[in-house]
Design a protein around this motif. Structure first.
Motif, PDB file in Angstrom:
ATOM      1  N   LEU A  82       0.822  -1.209   0.000  1.00  0.00           N
ATOM      2  CA  LEU A  82       0.000   0.000   0.000  1.00  0.00           C
ATOM      3  C   LEU A  82       0.857   1.260   0.000  1.00  0.00           C
ATOM      4  N   ARG A  83       1.941   1.230   0.780  1.00  0.00           N
ATOM      5  CA  ARG A  83       2.858   2.371   0.817  1.00  0.00           C
ATOM      6  C   ARG A  83       3.414   2.638  -0.576  1.00  0.00           C
ATOM      7  N   ARG A  84       3.865   1.582  -1.232  1.00  0.00           N
ATOM      8  CA  ARG A  84       4.422   1.728  -2.570  1.00  0.00           C
ATOM      9  C   ARG A  84       3.356   2.245  -3.545  1.00  0.00           C
ATOM     10  N   TYR A  85       2.160   1.690  -3.464  1.00  0.00           N
ATOM     11  CA  TYR A  85       1.081   2.070  -4.379  1.00  0.00           C
ATOM     12  C   TYR A  85       0.681   3.538  -4.206  1.00  0.00           C
ATOM     13  N   PHE A  86       0.480   3.956  -2.954  1.00  0.00           N
ATOM     14  CA  PHE A  86      -0.027   5.304  -2.702  1.00  0.00           C
ATOM     15  C   PHE A  86       1.047   6.392  -2.703  1.00  0.00           C
ATOM     16  N   LEU A  87       2.274   6.065  -2.317  1.00  0.00           N
ATOM     17  CA  LEU A  87       3.274   7.106  -2.114  1.00  0.00           C
ATOM     18  C   LEU A  87       4.319   7.229  -3.210  1.00  0.00           C
ATOM     19  N   THR A  88       4.510   6.201  -4.034  1.00  0.00           N
ATOM     20  CA  THR A  88       5.515   6.276  -5.097  1.00  0.00           C
ATOM     21  C   THR A  88       5.298   7.470  -6.032  1.00  0.00           C
ATOM     22  N   PRO A  89       4.060   7.783  -6.417  1.00  0.00           N
ATOM     23  CA  PRO A  89       3.894   8.946  -7.304  1.00  0.00           C
ATOM     24  C   PRO A  89       4.452  10.248  -6.725  1.00  0.00           C
ATOM     25  N   PHE A  90       4.541  10.357  -5.407  1.00  0.00           N
ATOM     26  CA  PHE A  90       5.064  11.573  -4.795  1.00  0.00           C
ATOM     27  C   PHE A  90       6.583  11.646  -4.877  1.00  0.00           C
ATOM     28  N   SER A  91       7.214  10.621  -5.443  1.00  0.00           N
ATOM     29  CA  SER A  91       8.662  10.631  -5.636  1.00  0.00           C
ATOM     30  C   SER A  91       9.045  11.538  -6.797  1.00  0.00           C
ATOM     31  N   PHE A  92       8.087  11.880  -7.629  1.00  0.00           N
ATOM     32  CA  PHE A  92       8.349  12.701  -8.805  1.00  0.00           C
ATOM     33  C   PHE A  92       7.793  14.100  -8.566  1.00  0.00           C
ATOM     34  N   PRO A  93       8.680  15.098  -8.421  1.00  0.00           N
ATOM     35  CA  PRO A  93       8.230  16.452  -8.045  1.00  0.00           C
ATOM     36  C   PRO A  93       7.193  17.057  -8.978  1.00  0.00           C
TER      37      PRO A  93
END
Length: 86
Positions: free
Chosen positions: A44-55
């Motif tokens: 879930l962490r990977r699914y929900f938060l990965t997009p925030f890795s790209f400014p």
């Protein structure tokens, strides 16, 4: 890149938004789902938060320099001050 490895998702809500064309309704969860499985938390962490890795994906700025007037800040403060209202 934002490091979210220390984040935890303890609970969440799941809703189903039906298709009006097919006469499907909106179904809201009656209670929070508890997330206690470490593997599930990681997914879930990977699914929900990965997009925030790209400014370029997000922008939480506000017109004024006072961040307390920012809508995202206000929503987050409400959620963290009264999590049962989520």
């Amino acid at each position: 890149m934002i490091d979210y490895s220390d984040c935890n998702i303890e609970s969440m809500t799941v809703h189903h938004i039906g298709n009006k064309t097919n006469d499907e309704n909106l179904q809201l969860s009656a209670e929070l789902l508890s997330i206690s499985d470490d593997k599930l938390q990681g997914l879930l962490r990977r699914y929900f938060l990965t997009p925030f890795s790209f400014p370029e994906f997000y922008s939480f700025t506000s017109d004024s320099e006072d961040f307390t007037t920012n809508k995202m800040f206000s929503y987050a403060m409400q959620i963290f001050s009264e999590p049962e209202k989520l």
